[in-house]
Write a protein that holds these residues in place. Structure first.
Motif, PDB file in Angstrom:
ATOM      1  N   GLY A 203       9.288  -9.014  -5.060  1.00 39.72           N
ATOM      2  CA  GLY A 203       8.563  -8.091  -4.203  1.00 39.72           C
ATOM      3  C   GLY A 203       8.248  -6.772  -4.865  1.00 39.72           C
ATOM      4  O   GLY A 203       8.745  -6.456  -5.949  1.00 39.72           O
ATOM      5  N   ASN A 205       7.718  -2.421  -4.142  1.00 38.58           N
ATOM      6  CA  ASN A 205       7.983  -1.272  -3.288  1.00 38.58           C
ATOM      7  C   ASN A 205       6.671  -0.535  -3.083  1.00 38.58           C
ATOM      8  O   ASN A 205       6.144   0.080  -4.023  1.00 38.58           O
ATOM      9  N   LEU A 206       6.129  -0.603  -1.891  1.00 41.26           N
ATOM     10  CA  LEU A 206       4.842   0.026  -1.614  1.00 41.26           C
ATOM     11  C   LEU A 206       4.961   1.536  -1.428  1.00 41.26           C
ATOM     12  O   LEU A 206       3.957   2.225  -1.343  1.00 41.26           O
ATOM     13  N   SER A 216      12.533  -0.262   0.484  1.00 49.62           N
ATOM     14  CA  SER A 216      12.308  -1.614   1.000  1.00 49.62           C
ATOM     15  C   SER A 216      11.246  -2.279   0.131  1.00 49.62           C
ATOM     16  O   SER A 216      10.268  -1.642  -0.256  1.00 49.62           O
ATOM     17  N   TYR A 217      11.466  -3.543  -0.162  1.00 54.05           N
ATOM     18  CA  TYR A 217      10.529  -4.286  -0.989  1.00 54.05           C
ATOM     19  C   TYR A 217       9.742  -5.270  -0.129  1.00 54.05           C
ATOM     20  O   TYR A 217      10.310  -5.953   0.727  1.00 54.05           O
ATOM     21  N   THR A 218       8.449  -5.346  -0.369  1.00 52.41           N
ATOM     22  CA  THR A 218       7.592  -6.282   0.344  1.00 52.41           C
ATOM     23  C   THR A 218       7.478  -7.565  -0.461  1.00 52.41           C
ATOM     24  O   THR A 218       7.079  -7.551  -1.626  1.00 52.41           O
ATOM     25  N   PHE A 282       7.763  -5.379   8.503  1.00 57.14           N
ATOM     26  CA  PHE A 282       6.732  -6.258   7.971  1.00 57.14           C
ATOM     27  C   PHE A 282       5.555  -5.427   7.491  1.00 57.14           C
ATOM     28  O   PHE A 282       5.239  -4.387   8.071  1.00 57.14           O
ATOM     29  N   TYR A 283       4.919  -5.878   6.422  1.00 57.29           N
ATOM     30  CA  TYR A 283       3.657  -5.293   5.967  1.00 57.29           C
ATOM     31  C   TYR A 283       2.614  -6.378   6.162  1.00 57.29           C
ATOM     32  O   TYR A 283       2.639  -7.388   5.464  1.00 57.29           O
ATOM     33  N   ASN A 284       1.688  -6.157   7.093  1.00 55.99           N
ATOM     34  CA  ASN A 284       0.854  -7.237   7.597  1.00 55.99           C
ATOM     35  C   ASN A 284       1.809  -8.314   8.106  1.00 55.99           C
ATOM     36  O   ASN A 284       2.550  -8.070   9.028  1.00 55.99           O
ATOM     37  N   ALA A 286       3.868 -10.038   5.843  1.00 56.65           N
ATOM     38  CA  ALA A 286       4.880 -10.240   4.802  1.00 56.65           C
ATOM     39  C   ALA A 286       6.130  -9.427   5.133  1.00 56.65           C
ATOM     40  O   ALA A 286       6.036  -8.221   5.376  1.00 56.65           O
ATOM     41  N   PRO A 287       7.304 -10.036   5.144  1.00 61.23           N
ATOM     42  CA  PRO A 287       8.526  -9.292   5.483  1.00 61.23           C
ATOM     43  C   PRO A 287       8.905  -8.297   4.387  1.00 61.23           C
ATOM     44  O   PRO A 287       8.629  -8.503   3.211  1.00 61.23           O
ATOM     45  N   GLN A 288       9.535  -7.228   4.810  1.00 59.75           N
ATOM     46  CA  GLN A 288      10.037  -6.217   3.888  1.00 59.75           C
ATOM     47  C   GLN A 288      11.559  -6.219   3.947  1.00 59.75           C
ATOM     48  O   GLN A 288      12.148  -6.307   5.034  1.00 59.75           O
TER      49      GLN A 288
END
Length: 457
Positions: A203, A205-206, A216-218, A282-284, A286-288
């Motif tokens: 993932g 990191n945004l 948190s990593y997406t 969640f990002y869209n 995709a879980p974070q």
């Protein structure tokens, strides 16, 4: 007035590790070492934003002293061009700072004279350094002025004044090094960009500039097929009759912990990575995740990972040396001491000595330390012998009754007396203070454990 940079230099400590063979005869080495020795790294295209101060010859040298010495020398020579300082792990960067503390006089002398230290014997390193190292008395004096004093606070920005951030991993077990990094860097940012392992990239990191404790990593679904095992320490172990139920990305819930299971393009099929992750959002779709810990890992200084069963086996092997003194280990616990560099394992022992007139000597207890190290895994022993990234194991003998006091303290804080178990690894400050005030003797491994690198053909 703005300064225009033609390239972005990176001073990073990169150490290649020696290969070894598994019991089955397969050659094994860390994935990063495999990359550094690959054609892809050696012939990588020029990237003006990622120019490493270390020549390939210094990175590929498996002698840790020669590699570190020459890389540090290059980093100091190019100090004005360096915009970020780092290593793979936070512990690696601190090891580089400790190396500088021990060797700055010789480094400054090399820069002043333009001649490379005779301890660096690698022909390839000496050849490439001859093109870089030129006499520079002014730089040598600056290094001497900055490093000769007792105060090393902010040493990174004092030696590399244009550094914008530290490029290191500080999540998971590396979080223990954050206060020390802040001391040496003056609080420079420590962005955590991605979550990856030898098996797969997981993932991104945004929000890379967020605090390490808030990272948190997406998950990137295109990097592999990800499944998740609900993590419940109190649940009974799985059996063949009741196999685990794996969940897909879409079935996860915020606030719950899961163990990561991956199927990769390279051939791993439903491989349990051993990482425990907490879903934070969640990002869209995709879980974070927030990395919580490694499953079952008690002790870790750098790349080493020691679990409870391995520690127990090491204790049992070391205890054999106590038999002739009619002495046994009543209880034990441990912690990874990273306050000094390199860090080391500390094991607290409470002993039952049946014959005080024939109690084990300090030399015997020192040998117990070595026996424990001999029982630990190859990664630990390589870190001790070849990489010098872990210090000698320490046993601290505590007074009789110490672990009863530890239990009383836990019960006073709400633990059930019927369900209490001695923690095999501790980090809570009051518990550490309780143990340390009861120490009666300290013992260290008198030598390095056995580790043999794979010989070159």
């Amino acid at each position: 007035m703005y300064r225009v940079w033609t390239r972005e230099r990176v001073f990073t400590s990169i150490l290649s590790r020696r290969k070894r063979k598994t019991p089955g005869g397969l050659v094994a080495r860390p994935v990063l070492t495999s990359y550094y020795k690959s054609k892809q790294f050696k012939t990588r295209p020029y990237d003006p934003y990622n120019v490493i101060t270390s020549p390939n010859e210094t990175i590929l040298c498996v002698d840790s002293f020669q590699s570190m010495y020459s890389q540090m020398l290059c980093g100091l020579i190019m100090r004005e061009e360096v915009l970020r300082v780092g290593a793979v792990f936070a512990s690696g960067l601190l090891r580089a700072i400790r190396f500088l503390q021990l060797n700055w006089e010789e480094l400054a002398n090399d820069i002043a004279t333009g001649s490379l230290n005779h301890k660096v014997t690698s022909p390839s390193i000496r050849e490439c350094m001859a093109k870089i190292l030129k006499p520079n008395q002014e730089l040598a004096e600056l290094i001497t002025n900055e490093c000769s004093g007792e105060n090393w606070e902010g040493i990174i920005t004092r030696l590399w004044p244009n550094t914008k951030y530290l490029d290191v991993i500080v999540t998971g077990s590396m979080a223990q090094y954050i206060p020390t990094l802040d001391y040496y860097s003056g609080g420079l940012p420590k962005p955590c960009t991605m979550y990856a392992s030898s098996e797969c990239y997981f993932g991104l990191n945004l929000r890379p500039m967020s605090k390490p404790s808030e990272v948190s990593y997406t998950i990137m679904p295109n990097m592999g097929y990800f499944e998740f095992l609900p993590h419940d320490p109190s649940a009974p172990a799985f059996s063949r009759e009741s196999p685990p139920r794996l969940l897909d990305l879409a079935d996860l819930e915020v606030g719950k912990e899961y163990e990561l299971v991956i199927t990769t393009y390279s051939g791993l099929n439903r491989y349990r990575v051993g990482d425990i992750l907490l879903v934070t959002g969640f990002y869209n779709k995709a879980p974070q995740f927030r990395f919580v810990r490694r499953k079952n890992v008690l002790l870790s200084i750098e790349a080493d990972k020691t679990d409870e069963s391995e520690l127990q086996k090491a204790i049992e092997n070391a205890s054999l040396l106590l038999r002739e003194f009619s002495t046994s280990v009543v209880e034990y616990t441990s912690y990874a001491d990273t306050k000094i560099i390199p860090g080391h394992y500390v094991i607290y022992w409470e002993l039952l000595v049946k014959d005080p007139a024939n109690s084990p000597t300090g030399e015997v207890l020192n040998q117990c330390c070595l026996a424990m190290e001999e029982s630990l895994n190859s990664v630990y022993r390589q870190s001790r012998v070849a990489d010098n990234s872990i210090g000698p194991l320490e046993i601290r003998v505590v007074k009789n009754g110490t672990f009863e006091e530890l239990m009383d303290y836990a019960i006073s804080r709400g633990a059930s007396i019927n369900q209490y178990k001695v923690p095999r690894c501790v980090s809570f400050t009051p518990i550490m203070e309780l143990l340390d005030c009861r120490v009666v003797s300290k013992h260290f491994s008198p030598s390095a454990p056995h580790w043999t690198p794979e010989r070159r053909s």
